[in-house]
Write an enzyme that holds these catalytic residues in place. Structure first.
Site, PDB file in Angstrom:
ATOM      1  N   LYS A 120       0.811  -1.222   0.000  1.00 62.79           N
ATOM      2  CA  LYS A 120       0.000   0.000   0.000  1.00 62.79           C
ATOM      3  C   LYS A 120       0.846   1.275   0.000  1.00 62.79           C
ATOM      4  CE  LYS A 120      -1.077  -0.487   4.977  1.00 62.79           C
ATOM      5  NZ  LYS A 120      -0.423  -1.822   5.137  1.00 62.79           N
ATOM      6  N   ASN A 143      -1.254   6.809   6.571  1.00 64.91           N
ATOM      7  CA  ASN A 143      -0.182   5.991   7.130  1.00 64.91           C
ATOM      8  C   ASN A 143       1.167   6.288   6.474  1.00 64.91           C
ATOM      9  OD1 ASN A 143       0.293   3.929   9.113  1.00 64.91           O
ATOM     10  ND2 ASN A 143       0.675   2.483   7.463  1.00 64.91           N
ATOM     11  N   HIS A 189      -0.569  -8.597  11.852  1.00 68.91           N
ATOM     12  CA  HIS A 189      -1.167  -7.812  12.946  1.00 68.91           C
ATOM     13  C   HIS A 189      -2.342  -8.550  13.608  1.00 68.91           C
ATOM     14  CE1 HIS A 189       1.287  -4.593  11.415  1.00 68.91           C
ATOM     15  NE2 HIS A 189       0.609  -4.520  10.291  1.00 68.91           N
TER      16      HIS A 189
END
Length: 434
Positions: A120, A143, A189
Protein backbone atom coordinates in the site's frame (compact mmCIF):
# COMPACT_ATOMS: atom_id res chain seq x y z
CA UNK A 1 -3.83 22.76 8.51
CA UNK A 2 -7.21 21.13 7.83
CA UNK A 3 -9.98 22.12 10.24
CA UNK A 4 -13.77 22.13 10.37
CA UNK A 5 -16.16 24.76 11.72
CA UNK A 6 -18.28 21.84 12.95
CA UNK A 7 -15.75 21.20 15.72
CA UNK A 8 -16.18 24.66 17.27
CA UNK A 9 -17.42 24.49 20.85
CA UNK A 10 -17.38 20.68 20.91
CA UNK A 11 -15.48 18.54 23.40
CA UNK A 12 -12.89 15.98 22.37
CA UNK A 13 -10.42 13.82 24.22
CA UNK A 14 -7.16 12.91 22.44
CA UNK A 15 -5.21 9.87 23.60
CA UNK A 16 -1.64 9.62 22.28
CA UNK A 17 0.34 12.73 21.37
CA UNK A 18 2.80 11.47 18.78
CA UNK A 19 2.68 12.85 15.22
CA UNK A 20 -0.99 12.29 14.40
CA UNK A 21 -2.06 13.15 17.96
CA UNK A 22 -0.20 16.46 17.91
CA UNK A 23 -1.70 17.35 14.54
CA UNK A 24 -5.17 16.42 15.83
CA UNK A 25 -4.86 18.61 18.92
CA UNK A 26 -3.63 21.56 16.87
CA UNK A 27 -6.46 21.23 14.33
CA UNK A 28 -9.15 20.89 17.00
CA UNK A 29 -7.84 23.88 18.94
CA UNK A 30 -7.62 25.98 15.77
CA UNK A 31 -11.26 25.16 15.09
CA UNK A 32 -12.29 26.29 18.58
CA UNK A 33 -12.85 22.87 20.17
CA UNK A 34 -12.44 22.11 23.88
CA UNK A 35 -9.66 19.50 24.11
CA UNK A 36 -8.60 17.10 26.83
CA UNK A 37 -5.35 15.32 25.95
CA UNK A 38 -3.04 12.68 27.36
CA UNK A 39 0.13 10.76 26.59
CA UNK A 40 1.83 8.21 28.82
CA UNK A 41 5.13 10.10 28.43
CA UNK A 42 5.40 13.06 30.78
CA UNK A 43 7.87 14.90 28.55
CA UNK A 44 5.33 14.79 25.74
CA UNK A 45 2.49 16.06 27.92
CA UNK A 46 4.54 19.05 29.06
CA UNK A 47 4.49 20.52 25.55
CA UNK A 48 0.69 20.82 25.74
CA UNK A 49 0.44 22.33 29.22
CA UNK A 50 -1.76 25.43 29.22
CA UNK A 51 -3.25 24.67 25.81
CA UNK A 52 -5.42 21.70 26.73
CA UNK A 53 -6.81 19.98 29.81
CA UNK A 54 -4.25 17.32 30.66
CA UNK A 55 -6.12 14.24 31.86
CA UNK A 56 -6.22 10.57 30.96
CA UNK A 57 -9.49 9.92 29.07
CA UNK A 58 -9.70 6.48 30.69
CA UNK A 59 -10.05 8.20 34.07
CA UNK A 60 -12.25 11.05 32.83
CA UNK A 61 -16.02 11.46 33.02
CA UNK A 62 -16.78 11.62 29.29
CA UNK A 63 -20.30 12.95 29.67
CA UNK A 64 -20.86 15.59 26.98
CA UNK A 65 -17.81 14.62 24.91
CA UNK A 66 -18.25 14.35 21.14
CA UNK A 67 -15.42 11.91 20.53
CA UNK A 68 -12.28 10.28 21.84
CA UNK A 69 -9.54 10.51 19.22
CA UNK A 70 -6.92 7.79 19.64
CA UNK A 71 -3.65 7.00 17.91
CA UNK A 72 -3.81 4.05 15.51
CA UNK A 73 -1.24 2.43 17.79
CA UNK A 74 -3.80 2.01 20.59
CA UNK A 75 -5.00 -1.65 20.51
CA UNK A 76 -8.78 -1.36 20.75
CA UNK A 77 -9.16 -5.06 21.58
CA UNK A 78 -7.06 -4.69 24.75
CA UNK A 79 -7.01 -1.04 25.79
CA UNK A 80 -9.60 0.11 28.38
CA UNK A 81 -10.47 3.28 26.45
CA UNK A 82 -13.02 1.57 24.19
CA UNK A 83 -15.23 0.06 26.94
CA UNK A 84 -14.85 3.26 28.97
CA UNK A 85 -16.02 5.46 26.08
CA UNK A 86 -18.82 3.02 25.28
CA UNK A 87 -20.23 3.53 28.77
CA UNK A 88 -20.83 7.18 27.89
CA UNK A 89 -21.93 6.56 24.31
CA UNK A 90 -18.89 8.44 23.00
CA UNK A 91 -17.38 7.26 19.71
CA UNK A 92 -13.71 6.28 19.58
CA UNK A 93 -12.31 7.70 16.34
CA UNK A 94 -9.05 8.60 14.60
CA UNK A 95 -7.69 11.56 12.69
CA UNK A 96 -8.91 10.07 9.39
CA UNK A 97 -12.48 10.26 10.67
CA UNK A 98 -11.94 13.92 11.59
CA UNK A 99 -10.64 14.50 8.05
CA UNK A 100 -13.77 12.82 6.68
CA UNK A 101 -15.91 15.14 8.80
CA UNK A 102 -13.97 18.18 7.57
CA UNK A 103 -14.35 17.37 3.85
CA UNK A 104 -17.60 19.33 3.44
CA UNK A 105 -15.79 22.57 4.26
CA UNK A 106 -12.87 21.97 1.86
CA UNK A 107 -12.69 23.11 -1.77
CA UNK A 108 -14.23 20.49 -4.12
CA UNK A 109 -11.85 17.54 -4.26
CA UNK A 110 -11.56 13.76 -4.47
CA UNK A 111 -10.12 11.17 -2.10
CA UNK A 112 -8.31 7.98 -3.03
CA UNK A 113 -8.04 5.48 -0.16
CA UNK A 114 -5.60 2.57 -0.44
CA UNK A 115 -5.38 -0.38 1.93
CA UNK A 116 -4.05 -3.93 1.94
CA UNK A 117 -1.46 -5.92 3.86
CA UNK A 118 1.50 -5.36 1.56
CA UNK A 119 2.19 -2.85 -1.18
CA UNK A 120 0.00 0.00 0.00
CA UNK A 121 2.87 2.45 0.60
CA UNK A 122 4.28 1.92 -2.89
CA UNK A 123 0.83 2.10 -4.47
CA UNK A 124 0.00 5.27 -2.55
CA UNK A 125 3.28 6.98 -3.45
CA UNK A 126 2.96 5.91 -7.09
CA UNK A 127 -0.62 7.18 -7.33
CA UNK A 128 0.52 10.48 -5.85
CA UNK A 129 3.40 10.63 -8.35
CA UNK A 130 1.04 9.94 -11.27
CA UNK A 131 -1.26 12.76 -10.16
CA UNK A 132 1.66 15.19 -9.82
CA UNK A 133 2.96 14.20 -13.23
CA UNK A 134 -0.50 14.87 -14.66
CA UNK A 135 -0.50 18.35 -13.08
CA UNK A 136 -3.26 17.58 -10.57
CA UNK A 137 -2.98 19.25 -7.12
CA UNK A 138 -2.38 16.36 -4.72
CA UNK A 139 -1.04 15.36 -1.36
CA UNK A 140 -0.66 12.04 0.42
CA UNK A 141 -1.20 11.18 4.05
CA UNK A 142 -2.72 8.71 6.44
CA UNK A 143 -0.18 5.99 7.13
CA UNK A 144 2.47 7.74 5.01
CA UNK A 145 3.99 11.21 5.05
CA UNK A 146 2.67 14.01 7.25
CA UNK A 147 -0.52 13.57 9.29
CA UNK A 148 -3.43 14.56 7.08
CA UNK A 149 -4.79 17.23 9.46
CA UNK A 150 -1.37 18.91 9.51
CA UNK A 151 -1.44 19.49 5.76
CA UNK A 152 -2.79 22.48 3.90
CA UNK A 153 -6.14 22.08 2.13
CA UNK A 154 -5.82 21.43 -1.58
CA UNK A 155 -7.29 23.87 -4.11
CA UNK A 156 -10.38 22.96 -6.10
CA UNK A 157 -9.87 19.83 -8.16
CA UNK A 158 -7.22 18.39 -5.82
CA UNK A 159 -6.91 14.73 -4.91
CA UNK A 160 -6.02 13.48 -1.43
CA UNK A 161 -4.28 10.08 -1.58
CA UNK A 162 -4.50 8.20 1.71
CA UNK A 163 -2.66 5.07 2.73
CA UNK A 164 -4.90 3.41 5.31
CA UNK A 165 -3.94 0.68 7.75
CA UNK A 166 -6.57 -1.60 9.23
CA UNK A 167 -6.08 0.26 12.53
CA UNK A 168 -6.99 3.56 10.88
CA UNK A 169 -10.02 2.06 9.17
CA UNK A 170 -11.19 0.66 12.53
CA UNK A 171 -11.32 4.26 13.79
CA UNK A 172 -13.13 5.65 10.73
CA UNK A 173 -16.88 5.64 10.03
CA UNK A 174 -17.71 8.22 7.34
CA UNK A 175 -14.82 8.26 4.84
CA UNK A 176 -16.51 8.00 1.44
CA UNK A 177 -13.58 7.54 -0.96
CA UNK A 178 -14.10 8.51 -4.58
CA UNK A 179 -11.76 5.63 -5.38
CA UNK A 180 -11.09 2.89 -2.81
CA UNK A 181 -8.39 0.28 -3.42
CA UNK A 182 -7.96 -3.02 -1.61
CA UNK A 183 -4.71 -4.80 -2.39
CA UNK A 184 -3.77 -8.23 -1.04
CA UNK A 185 -4.82 -9.48 2.39
CA UNK A 186 -2.44 -11.86 4.15
CA UNK A 187 -2.13 -12.70 7.88
CA UNK A 188 -0.54 -9.78 9.74
CA UNK A 189 -1.17 -7.81 12.95
CA UNK A 190 -3.47 -10.60 14.12
CA UNK A 191 -2.73 -9.75 17.76
CA UNK A 192 -4.98 -6.73 17.22
CA UNK A 193 -7.81 -9.04 16.11
CA UNK A 194 -7.43 -11.75 18.75
CA UNK A 195 -5.89 -14.06 16.18
CA UNK A 196 -8.95 -13.88 13.91
CA UNK A 197 -7.88 -13.47 10.28
CA UNK A 198 -11.50 -13.04 9.16
CA UNK A 199 -11.85 -10.04 11.49
CA UNK A 200 -8.66 -8.52 10.08
CA UNK A 201 -9.90 -9.01 6.51
CA UNK A 202 -13.29 -7.54 7.41
CA UNK A 203 -11.54 -4.46 8.78
CA UNK A 204 -9.79 -3.87 5.46
CA UNK A 205 -13.02 -4.43 3.52
CA UNK A 206 -14.83 -1.70 5.47
CA UNK A 207 -13.15 0.81 3.17
CA UNK A 208 -15.61 -0.34 0.48
CA UNK A 209 -18.56 -0.47 2.88
CA UNK A 210 -18.19 3.24 3.66
CA UNK A 211 -18.41 4.24 -0.01
CA UNK A 212 -21.35 5.62 -1.93
CA UNK A 213 -22.55 3.19 -4.59
CA UNK A 214 -21.51 5.44 -7.46
CA UNK A 215 -17.87 5.63 -6.33
CA UNK A 216 -15.14 3.36 -7.69
CA UNK A 217 -14.01 0.26 -5.81
CA UNK A 218 -10.88 -1.51 -7.04
CA UNK A 219 -9.57 -4.85 -5.80
CA UNK A 220 -6.40 -6.59 -6.87
CA UNK A 221 -7.12 -9.27 -9.47
CA UNK A 222 -4.43 -9.30 -12.11
CA UNK A 223 -3.57 -11.73 -14.87
CA UNK A 224 -1.09 -11.42 -17.72
CA UNK A 225 1.62 -13.01 -19.78
CA UNK A 226 4.44 -14.15 -17.45
CA UNK A 227 7.06 -12.32 -19.49
CA UNK A 228 5.08 -9.10 -19.69
CA UNK A 229 2.45 -8.49 -16.99
CA UNK A 230 1.09 -5.53 -18.95
CA UNK A 231 0.05 -7.82 -21.81
CA UNK A 232 -3.45 -8.37 -20.43
CA UNK A 233 -4.72 -6.71 -17.32
CA UNK A 234 -8.08 -6.77 -15.61
CA UNK A 235 -8.38 -5.74 -11.96
CA UNK A 236 -11.82 -6.06 -10.46
CA UNK A 237 -13.76 -2.86 -10.14
CA UNK A 238 -17.36 -2.04 -9.38
CA UNK A 239 -18.25 -1.56 -13.02
CA UNK A 240 -16.40 -4.76 -13.98
CA UNK A 241 -14.42 -2.88 -16.61
CA UNK A 242 -11.35 -4.51 -18.14
CA UNK A 243 -8.40 -2.32 -19.00
CA UNK A 244 -5.73 -2.70 -21.63
CA UNK A 245 -2.53 -1.28 -20.17
CA UNK A 246 -0.34 -2.01 -23.18
CA UNK A 247 -0.25 1.65 -24.36
CA UNK A 248 1.51 2.51 -21.08
CA UNK A 249 4.57 0.44 -21.95
CA UNK A 250 6.18 -2.58 -20.33
CA UNK A 251 7.02 -3.05 -16.68
CA UNK A 252 10.62 -3.71 -17.66
CA UNK A 253 10.84 0.02 -18.49
CA UNK A 254 9.68 1.10 -15.02
CA UNK A 255 12.99 0.99 -13.08
CA UNK A 256 11.59 1.40 -9.56
CA UNK A 257 8.73 -1.04 -10.13
CA UNK A 258 10.46 -4.34 -10.82
CA UNK A 259 9.19 -7.71 -9.61
CA UNK A 260 5.72 -9.32 -9.77
CA UNK A 261 4.52 -7.54 -6.62
CA UNK A 262 5.43 -4.14 -8.05
CA UNK A 263 3.60 -5.08 -11.23
CA UNK A 264 0.50 -5.52 -9.09
CA UNK A 265 1.11 -2.25 -7.26
CA UNK A 266 1.55 -0.45 -10.58
CA UNK A 267 -1.61 -1.92 -12.06
CA UNK A 268 -3.65 -0.84 -9.03
CA UNK A 269 -2.31 2.72 -9.40
CA UNK A 270 -3.04 2.63 -13.14
CA UNK A 271 -6.64 1.64 -12.43
CA UNK A 272 -6.94 4.60 -10.05
CA UNK A 273 -5.59 6.85 -12.81
CA UNK A 274 -8.19 5.48 -15.24
CA UNK A 275 -10.94 6.05 -12.70
CA UNK A 276 -9.77 9.67 -12.32
CA UNK A 277 -9.64 10.13 -16.12
CA UNK A 278 -5.95 11.01 -16.17
CA UNK A 279 -4.27 11.18 -19.60
CA UNK A 280 -2.38 8.07 -20.69
CA UNK A 281 0.73 10.07 -21.59
CA UNK A 282 1.06 11.37 -18.03
CA UNK A 283 0.53 7.90 -16.55
CA UNK A 284 3.15 6.37 -18.85
CA UNK A 285 5.67 9.08 -17.97
CA UNK A 286 5.02 8.68 -14.24
CA UNK A 287 5.59 4.93 -14.37
CA UNK A 288 8.97 5.52 -15.99
CA UNK A 289 10.04 8.27 -13.58
CA UNK A 290 8.71 6.98 -10.24
CA UNK A 291 11.71 7.01 -7.86
CA UNK A 292 10.45 4.29 -5.51
CA UNK A 293 10.28 4.37 -1.72
CA UNK A 294 13.05 4.26 0.87
CA UNK A 295 13.37 0.84 2.53
CA UNK A 296 11.32 -0.96 -0.12
CA UNK A 297 13.59 -2.78 -2.59
CA UNK A 298 15.77 0.33 -2.46
CA UNK A 299 19.05 -0.02 -4.31
CA UNK A 300 21.48 1.61 -1.92
CA UNK A 301 24.66 0.99 -3.88
CA UNK A 302 27.07 -1.35 -5.61
CA UNK A 303 30.41 -2.60 -4.33
CA UNK A 304 32.73 -4.72 -6.43
CA UNK A 305 29.87 -5.59 -8.76
CA UNK A 306 27.64 -6.68 -5.85
CA UNK A 307 24.27 -4.92 -5.56
CA UNK A 308 23.05 -3.97 -2.07
CA UNK A 309 19.27 -3.68 -1.61
CA UNK A 310 17.43 -2.27 1.40
CA UNK A 311 14.02 -3.92 1.81
CA UNK A 312 13.69 -3.22 5.53
CA UNK A 313 9.99 -2.46 5.16
CA UNK A 314 9.38 -6.17 4.54
CA UNK A 315 8.20 -6.98 8.06
CA UNK A 316 6.53 -10.32 7.33
CA UNK A 317 7.23 -13.26 5.05
CA UNK A 318 4.59 -12.24 2.51
CA UNK A 319 6.25 -8.82 2.21
CA UNK A 320 9.74 -10.32 1.84
CA UNK A 321 8.76 -12.87 -0.81
CA UNK A 322 8.49 -10.34 -3.70
CA UNK A 323 12.07 -9.16 -3.17
CA UNK A 324 13.30 -12.76 -3.25
CA UNK A 325 11.39 -13.20 -6.51
CA UNK A 326 12.88 -10.04 -8.04
CA UNK A 327 16.59 -10.88 -7.75
CA UNK A 328 18.89 -13.85 -8.44
CA UNK A 329 21.92 -15.14 -6.50
CA UNK A 330 20.78 -13.49 -3.30
CA UNK A 331 22.69 -13.22 -0.04
CA UNK A 332 19.65 -12.85 2.20
CA UNK A 333 19.81 -11.00 5.55
CA UNK A 334 16.74 -12.15 7.48
CA UNK A 335 15.38 -12.05 11.02
CA UNK A 336 14.09 -9.84 13.80
CA UNK A 337 10.80 -10.23 15.65
CA UNK A 338 8.88 -12.88 13.72
CA UNK A 339 5.16 -12.42 13.13
CA UNK A 340 4.56 -16.02 12.06
CA UNK A 341 6.49 -19.29 12.12
CA UNK A 342 8.39 -20.69 9.15
CA UNK A 343 9.31 -19.23 5.78
CA UNK A 344 5.76 -18.68 4.53
CA UNK A 345 5.59 -17.34 0.98
CA UNK A 346 9.39 -16.94 0.91
CA UNK A 347 9.86 -20.70 0.60
CA UNK A 348 8.74 -20.78 -3.03
CA UNK A 349 11.59 -18.43 -3.98
CA UNK A 350 14.45 -20.19 -2.19
CA UNK A 351 15.93 -21.15 -5.55
CA UNK A 352 17.01 -17.49 -5.83
CA UNK A 353 18.92 -17.58 -2.51
CA UNK A 354 22.61 -18.45 -2.51
CA UNK A 355 23.22 -17.89 1.21
CA UNK A 356 21.36 -16.58 4.26
CA UNK A 357 22.56 -14.52 7.22
CA UNK A 358 20.23 -14.60 10.22
CA UNK A 359 19.81 -11.83 12.80
CA UNK A 360 17.63 -10.92 15.76
CA UNK A 361 15.26 -12.84 18.02
CA UNK A 362 14.05 -15.12 15.24
CA UNK A 363 17.55 -15.74 13.89
CA UNK A 364 17.87 -19.30 15.17
CA UNK A 365 14.40 -20.30 13.96
CA UNK A 366 15.17 -18.93 10.51
CA UNK A 367 18.55 -20.67 10.49
CA UNK A 368 16.89 -24.03 11.13
CA UNK A 369 14.22 -23.42 8.48
CA UNK A 370 16.77 -22.28 5.90
CA UNK A 371 19.44 -24.95 6.42
CA UNK A 372 17.80 -27.44 3.98
CA UNK A 373 17.74 -24.76 1.26
CA UNK A 374 21.04 -22.85 1.35
CA UNK A 375 24.21 -22.05 3.27
CA UNK A 376 23.33 -20.29 6.55
CA UNK A 377 25.42 -18.02 8.78
CA UNK A 378 24.10 -17.22 12.25
CA UNK A 379 25.18 -13.58 12.56
CA UNK A 380 22.95 -12.24 15.32
CA UNK A 381 23.35 -8.57 14.40
CA UNK A 382 22.97 -6.57 11.22
CA UNK A 383 26.53 -5.23 11.24
CA UNK A 384 27.97 -8.74 11.36
CA UNK A 385 25.61 -9.90 8.61
CA UNK A 386 26.57 -7.06 6.27
CA UNK A 387 30.28 -7.56 6.90
CA UNK A 388 30.14 -11.33 6.28
CA UNK A 389 27.88 -11.03 3.22
CA UNK A 390 30.21 -8.42 1.73
CA UNK A 391 33.11 -10.86 2.06
CA UNK A 392 31.24 -13.80 0.52
CA UNK A 393 29.18 -12.20 -2.28
CA UNK A 394 30.67 -12.04 -5.76
CA UNK A 395 30.13 -9.73 -8.74
CA UNK A 396 26.67 -10.15 -10.23
CA UNK A 397 25.14 -11.20 -6.90
CA UNK A 398 22.84 -9.27 -4.53
CA UNK A 399 23.05 -8.64 -0.79
CA UNK A 400 19.42 -8.20 0.25
CA UNK A 401 18.14 -6.96 3.60
CA UNK A 402 14.56 -8.24 3.55
CA UNK A 403 14.04 -9.28 7.17
CA UNK A 404 10.53 -10.80 6.98
CA UNK A 405 10.21 -9.63 10.60
CA UNK A 406 9.42 -6.63 12.74
CA UNK A 407 12.44 -4.63 13.88
CA UNK A 408 11.70 -3.81 17.51
CA UNK A 409 14.08 -6.38 19.04
CA UNK A 410 17.13 -4.41 17.87
CA UNK A 411 15.91 -1.17 16.25
CA UNK A 412 13.52 1.70 16.83
CA UNK A 413 11.50 0.79 13.73
CA UNK A 414 11.98 -0.50 10.19
CA UNK A 415 13.25 2.92 9.05
CA UNK A 416 15.98 2.82 11.69
CA UNK A 417 16.93 -0.69 10.55
CA UNK A 418 17.05 0.41 6.91
CA UNK A 419 19.09 3.53 7.67
CA UNK A 420 21.54 1.40 9.67
CA UNK A 421 21.89 -0.94 6.70
CA UNK A 422 22.55 2.00 4.39
CA UNK A 423 25.23 3.35 6.75
CA UNK A 424 26.87 -0.07 7.03
CA UNK A 425 26.91 -0.53 3.27
CA UNK A 426 28.38 2.89 2.70
CA UNK A 427 31.09 2.24 5.28
CA UNK A 428 32.42 -0.83 3.47
CA UNK A 429 36.05 -0.49 2.45
CA UNK A 430 35.42 0.13 -1.27
CA UNK A 431 33.67 3.07 -2.84
CA UNK A 432 29.98 2.66 -3.63
CA UNK A 433 28.26 3.97 -6.71
CA UNK A 434 24.50 4.20 -6.63
Amino acid sequence: MITSPAWKGRKYAVLGLARSGRATVNALLAAGADVTAWDEREETRVAFAGRVTLADPVETDLTGFDGVVVSPGVPLNRHPIKPHADKYGVPVIGDIELFAQARGGLPPHKVVGITGTNGKSTTTALTHHILKTAGVPTTMGGNIGLPILEQQPLPEGGVYVLELSSYQIDLTYSLDCDVAVLLNITPDHLDRYDGDFAAYAASKSRLFAMQSEEHAAVQENIHGHPDDPTDVWGPWNRNDQERDARPLGSQRNWPALQGPHNGQNAFAAIEVAFQLDLPEEAVAKALRTFPGLPHRMERVGERGGVLYVNDSKATNTAAAAPALAAFDKIHWIVGGQAKEPGLGECEQHMGHVTAAYTIGEAGEDFAEALTPHCAVSRCGTLDKAVELASQVARAGETVLLSPACASFDQFRDFEDRGETFRILVNSLDRDLTA
